[in-house]
Design a protein around this motif. Structure first.
Motif, short mmCIF file in Angstrom:
data_model
loop_
_atom_site.label_atom_id
_atom_site.label_comp_id
_atom_site.label_asym_id
_atom_site.label_seq_id
_atom_site.Cartn_x
_atom_site.Cartn_y
_atom_site.Cartn_z
N MET A 102 0.84 -1.19 0.00
CA MET A 102 0.00 0.00 0.00
C MET A 102 0.88 1.25 0.00
N PRO A 103 0.48 2.30 -0.74
CA PRO A 103 1.23 3.55 -0.72
C PRO A 103 1.09 4.24 0.63
N HIS A 104 2.06 5.10 0.96
CA HIS A 104 1.95 5.89 2.18
C HIS A 104 0.78 6.85 2.06
N SER A 105 0.27 7.32 3.19
CA SER A 105 -0.88 8.22 3.18
C SER A 105 -0.49 9.57 3.75
N ALA A 106 -1.02 10.64 3.14
CA ALA A 106 -0.82 12.00 3.63
C ALA A 106 -2.18 12.56 4.03
N THR A 107 -2.16 13.55 4.90
CA THR A 107 -3.39 14.16 5.36
C THR A 107 -3.90 15.17 4.34
N VAL A 108 -5.17 15.07 4.01
CA VAL A 108 -5.82 16.02 3.12
C VAL A 108 -6.90 16.72 3.94
N ASP A 109 -6.68 17.99 4.21
CA ASP A 109 -7.58 18.76 5.06
C ASP A 109 -8.17 19.91 4.27
N LEU A 110 -9.49 19.91 4.09
CA LEU A 110 -10.18 20.97 3.36
C LEU A 110 -11.00 21.86 4.28
N SER A 111 -10.66 21.88 5.55
CA SER A 111 -11.37 22.73 6.50
C SER A 111 -11.33 24.19 6.04
N GLY A 112 -12.49 24.83 6.07
CA GLY A 112 -12.58 26.22 5.65
C GLY A 112 -12.83 26.41 4.17
#
Length: 309
Positions: free
Chosen positions: A1-11
């Motif tokens: 599995m590929p590594h995961s990064a945080t995707v934050d669309l708050s705001g």
């Protein structure tokens, strides 16, 4: 599995056209789950409201706006709804679409115009309204246009749909240049999933039925064909809407099942030269041994699937 990064669309605030069900609802849900406020759009008011309510019940922020995309007035309504409800607009996903499949000699003007009005003109009017607002805000933005394999390769019986989707890919490339200075990225996604539009295809029907019974799709579909659920396609939208994709623009990106892919842009694949220019006769003499030696294929390749039980 590929590594995961945080995707934050708050705001962030997004409009997703045609998001009452299917792929559109999956896109809206994924955006809301990543923290964005979403304007859910459908032509049916009850469906739009129920879809928006489902996002709110899941902990997101959403409102509904029922209108048929295509006109400038509809596009303005969607942008105004985002601004009045949430104060701004950062992301537009142009998903709304219809089908009117006919072979060329049976396709009516009405069949052609209806599909082009929804897919092509609807994408144009909504993107224009969104771009105006994003440029006024001065903080960049994201236009995520929804294409199709039919627009990349053509498809039997889909003159109107394939033409509109090909136009959408061309608009993504054009707008990526025009809006770059404003910090607005523009990309087209090319999803493949089990939806109301694809479940009627005979070769996929038994697998879609099995999926509804809770059975997993085989690797031949998920990996070989890049075919899965609407939710499988949804992850691409929050990514393209995020800061992680700030330098991704002018691209056609495919997703479906377990597969993520980058589509090539049309380019010359073979050339030949004639001193002083060509005549019909010299082209005829040279064609099969020069540029026409390996003609390009057309159509969506037939699936290679295992036999079903």
């Amino acid at each position: 599995m590929p590594h995961s990064a945080t995707v934050d669309l708050s705001g962030k605030v997004a409009v997703v056209t045609g998001s009452g069900r299917g792929l559109g609802l999956a896109y809206a849900s994924a955006l809301a789950a990543a923290g964005a406020a979403v304007v859910v759009n459908d032509i049916d008011e009850d469906i739009a409201r129920k879809a928006a309510d489902s996002l709110v019940e899941a902990g997101g922020r959403a409102v509904a706006e029922a209108v048929a995309v295509g006109t400038a007035e509809a596009a303005d309504r969607l942008v105004d709804r985002a601004v009045s409800a949430f104060g701004r607009l950062d992301v537009l996903v142009t998903n709304a679409g219809i089908l009117r499949d006919r072979v060329l000699w049976k396709m009516t003007d009405e069949d052609f115009d209806a599909v082009v009005a929804t897919h092509l003109k609807g994408t144009f009017t909504c993107a224009r309204a969104a771009a105006v607002r994003m440029r006024e805000q001065g903080e960049g933005g994201r236009l995520i246009l929804v294409g199709s394999p039919a627009g990349q390769r053509g498809n039997f019986g889909q003159t109107n749909y394939a033409a509109a989707k090909a136009g959408i890919a061309a608009m993504a490339r054009t707008w990526s240049m025009e809006l770059a200075k404003a910090g607005i990225t523009v990309n087209a996604i090319v999803p493949v999933a089990a939806t109301a539009m694809t479940e009627t295809i005979p070769v996929f029907a038994p697998y879609v039925d099995a999926m509804r019974r809770g059975e997993p799709l085989p690797d031949a579909l998920r990996k070989g064909e890049g075919f899965g659920t609407a939710e499988d396609c949804a992850a691409l939208v929050p990514f393209l809407a995020s800061d992680a994709a700030r330098d991704v623009t002018g691209q056609c990106v495919g997703i479906g099942g377990d597969r993520l892919a980058l589509w090539s842009h049309p380019q010359e694949v073979a050339t030949a030269y004639a001193e002083g220019g060509w005549t019909p006769g010299t082209i005829a003499a040279a064609w099969h041994t020069s540029v026409g030696r390996e003609p390009q294929s057309v159509g969506i390749p037939a699936p290679r699937l295992p036999e079903t039980r």
